[in-house]
Write a protein that holds these residues in place. Structure first.
Motif, short mmCIF file in Angstrom:
data_model
loop_
_atom_site.label_atom_id
_atom_site.label_comp_id
_atom_site.label_asym_id
_atom_site.label_seq_id
_atom_site.Cartn_x
_atom_site.Cartn_y
_atom_site.Cartn_z
N GLU A 93 0.82 -1.21 0.00
CA GLU A 93 0.00 0.00 0.00
C GLU A 93 0.86 1.26 0.00
O GLU A 93 0.56 2.24 0.69
CB GLU A 93 -0.95 0.00 1.19
CG GLU A 93 -1.94 -1.15 1.16
CD GLU A 93 -2.96 -1.07 2.28
OE1 GLU A 93 -2.77 -0.23 3.18
OE2 GLU A 93 -3.93 -1.84 2.25
N GLN A 112 -5.31 -8.08 3.71
CA GLN A 112 -6.23 -6.98 3.94
C GLN A 112 -7.34 -6.93 2.90
O GLN A 112 -7.48 -5.98 2.12
CB GLN A 112 -5.47 -5.65 3.93
CG GLN A 112 -4.67 -5.42 5.21
CD GLN A 112 -4.22 -4.00 5.34
OE1 GLN A 112 -3.46 -3.52 4.51
NE2 GLN A 112 -4.65 -3.32 6.38
N SER A 113 -8.15 -7.94 2.88
CA SER A 113 -9.29 -7.97 1.97
C SER A 113 -10.42 -8.77 2.61
O SER A 113 -10.21 -9.54 3.55
CB SER A 113 -8.90 -8.58 0.61
OG SER A 113 -8.42 -9.90 0.77
N THR A 167 -11.03 -4.67 -1.26
CA THR A 167 -9.85 -4.23 -0.51
C THR A 167 -9.98 -2.80 -0.02
O THR A 167 -9.11 -2.32 0.70
CB THR A 167 -8.60 -4.33 -1.39
OG1 THR A 167 -8.77 -3.52 -2.58
CG2 THR A 167 -8.33 -5.76 -1.81
N ASP A 168 -11.05 -2.10 -0.40
CA ASP A 168 -11.22 -0.70 0.00
C ASP A 168 -12.67 -0.50 0.42
O ASP A 168 -13.55 -0.27 -0.42
CB ASP A 168 -10.86 0.23 -1.17
CG ASP A 168 -10.77 1.69 -0.74
OD1 ASP A 168 -11.06 1.98 0.42
OD2 ASP A 168 -10.40 2.54 -1.58
#
Length: 563
Positions: free
Chosen positions: A64, A373-374, A419-420
């Motif tokens: 990231e 991170q998903s 993911t966001d």
């Protein structure tokens, strides 16, 4: 780390490289097996991240946009990177690969399929197996396990257990010969002598308070440090949670005296040493889901060796993970929970964005937290065609992958890797996502937190990252007794996190239906595991579910039924 450690030996690795039909495929293999990178890390690699140090090359590994560690870069791999960049027209500050991590995983699978013609055991080789090969090669060369962890980005030394031989008598005697009860001040402590004890104790600690006390006690006992304290971020400050061999007043004084160093953002994996009146104090970041959530202060009495820095950094990550696991378990068992409801109008989030762009409604039927991170969303979408939904998903930066599970006359059931999303922040804070619905460009997210949790940091984390998101409701709710003391309660202590993840994903993706909504291969790809690993976790999870149902039921008389 899953999978057999010997799947990719030297001959197997050579066969894989010979089966690579493109320069890109070969470079991906080398970055995994010789540099230890994950596919997501490969997509961020740039020539600008290469540095020289004392005649050697190091690669800054990014996640990231932030550097999370440095690893050793063999000259031959660096040469191949430059060769590929020149052929592809990549500038030094541009990523080498312009495809998704999932595509790089698929590329490795394609190479493995071709190599399997000559070596069938390579058919299931994956990007994870390449990293196994990386770790095994370093250990064979005598590189200490803690250094291997640091180079490969593993958060705990026990990740390497399958690759480590059991010590024989000579090794045991050599390791303990002359060892004292406590380290003399100024001497270098051997992390191998105490990290196992800390890891075992952390695994036994059941609450956040117990975890904090355990870490501090073991750092001053087994590890021999002068003192240790642990402070967690609360709002804009730090609140001490535990301390050993140092009183609370001294901890407060150290926090106040070094407020700039303590308050300044610590990077994941960084250990910062400050000079205090009592001597050097190491500040170690506590890491939860790749975000710094607090600080561990350690009195070092004579500085830190490189190996100690690496192990303390890994311990900060391990402690954060243990705290998250304890919070989630407490949430699962809590009789009373706090329910929060958020409204999100940020088009970056897939659910809000697609509902506004396609004028459709979206409802979450299941969610599974996965690595890197998903979140794995299972979404029912009404009012839009499957093609339109998938086309929209392909253009959204916050979607790593999307696939159709089932199509019907007015919509579809989809699996989407997001993911966001604010939901990810909520999961990282220890919450359980209970519902997500979206219409007219606004998503409504329902989440449960333990009733005693301080919700302010959670709310701030979400609204700071997503300004178009607001807290719409908060309420205390009691769960039915059946939820907490019955079937699910008995399973909580038996299913591992990985087994529960695989079981949830299989259920929501239609794996157990007939005809199946997903194949085992599709499910394994979604969870970023090999097919044998998926089947192994799934079989064990199913066995535990059936055992809980048939063998562990309370011994109460059966109620008579009609007929």
């Amino acid at each position: 780390m899953d999978g057999p450690a010997d799947r990719i030996g030297e001959r197997g690795y050579e066969r894989l490289r010979r089966a690579a039909e493109t320069h890109r495929a070969d470079l991906v293999l080398r970055l995994g097996a010789e540099v230890g990178l994950r596919p997501a890390e490969m997509t961020a690699v740039r020539l600008a991240d290469v540095a020289e140090f004392e005649g050697h090359r190091l690669l800054s590994v990014r996640a990231e946009g932030e550097v999370v560690r440095e690893t050793y870069l063999p000259d031959a791999v660096e040469h191949d990177m430059r060769k590929y960049a020149n052929a592809a027209g990549r500038a030094d500050d541009e990523p080498l690969f312009s495809v998704s991590p999932r595509r790089l995983q698929m590329l490795v699978s394609e190479v493995a399929d071709r190599a399997a013609d000559a070596a069938p055991h390579l058919r299931e080789a994956s990007s994870r197996d390449l990293r196994w090969r990386f770790a095994a090669a370093l250990l064979d060369d005598g590189v200490p396990p803690d250094v291997v962890c640091a180079l490969g980005g593993w958060d705990r030394l026990d990740r390497l257990d399958p690759l480590l031989d059991e010590p024989d008598r000579e090794a045991i005697v050599a390791a303990v010969d002359g060892a004292g009860e406590r380290v003399t001040p100024g001497e270098c402590r051997n992390p191998a002598d105490w990290v196992g004890a800390v890891s075992e104790a952390l695994a036994a600690a059941a609450t956040g308070e117990a975890i904090a006390a355990t870490v501090c006690d073991h750092l001053t006992g087994a590890a021999g440090f002068e003192f240790a304290w642990l402070a967690e971020r609360t709002g804009d400050g730090l609140t001490p949670r535990a301390a050993t061999d140092v009183d609370e007043a001294a901890v407060e004084r150290q926090l106040d005296a070094h407020v700039e160093s303590v308050a300044a953002p610590l990077d994941v994996g960084e250990v910062r040493v400050v000079d205090d009146s009592t001597g050097p104090v190491a500040l170690v970041p506590l890491v939860r889901e790749n975000a710094v959530s607090g600080v561990l202060g350690v009195g070092t009495d004579g500085g830190l060796a490189d190996a100690e820095r690496a192990v303390l950094a890994a311990l900060g990550v391990q402690t954060g993970h243990a705290q998250v696991a304890a919070e989630r378990k407490r949430l699962l068992l809590a009789d009373t929970v706090t329910e929060l409801e958020f409204h999100c109008g940020d088009e970056r989030t897939f659910t809000a964005g697609v509902s506004g762009a396609l004028q459709c409604t979206v409802e979450l039927s299941g969610v599974v937290p996965v690595a890197d991170q998903s979140l794995l969303y299972y979404l029912m979408v009404e009012g839009a065609s499957a093609d339109a939904i998938l086309s929209y998903a392909a253009d959204v930066d916050g979607v790593a992958d999307a696939r159709l599970l089932e199509e019907h006359s007015d919509g579809a059931l989809l699996e989407v890797v997001v993911t966001d999303t604010p939901a990810l922040r909520l999961v990282e804070s220890g919450g359980r996502i209970r519902s997500v619905t979206a219409t007219d460009g606004v998503a409504t997210i329902g989440v449960e937190l333990p009733s005693e949790a301080d919700i302010r940091p959670t709310v701030n984390a979400v609204t700071d990252a997503y300004p178009e998101t607001s807290l719409a409701a908060k309420r205390e709710t009691e769960r039915p007794a059946e939820t907490d003391t019955g079937f699910r309660d008995r399973l909580t202590d038996t299913l591992s996190d990985r087994q529960e993840t695989v079981l949830r994903a299989a259920y929501h993706s239609g794996y157990f239906e007939w005809p199946r909504g997903s194949t085992a291969e599709e499910l394994a790809d979604s969870l970023d595991v090999s097919s044998p690993t998926l089947h192994n976790h799934l079989r064990k999870a199913q066995q535990k579910v059936l055992t809980a149902f048939f063998d562990d039921r309370p011994t109460e008389p059966r109620r008579p039924t009609d007929g």
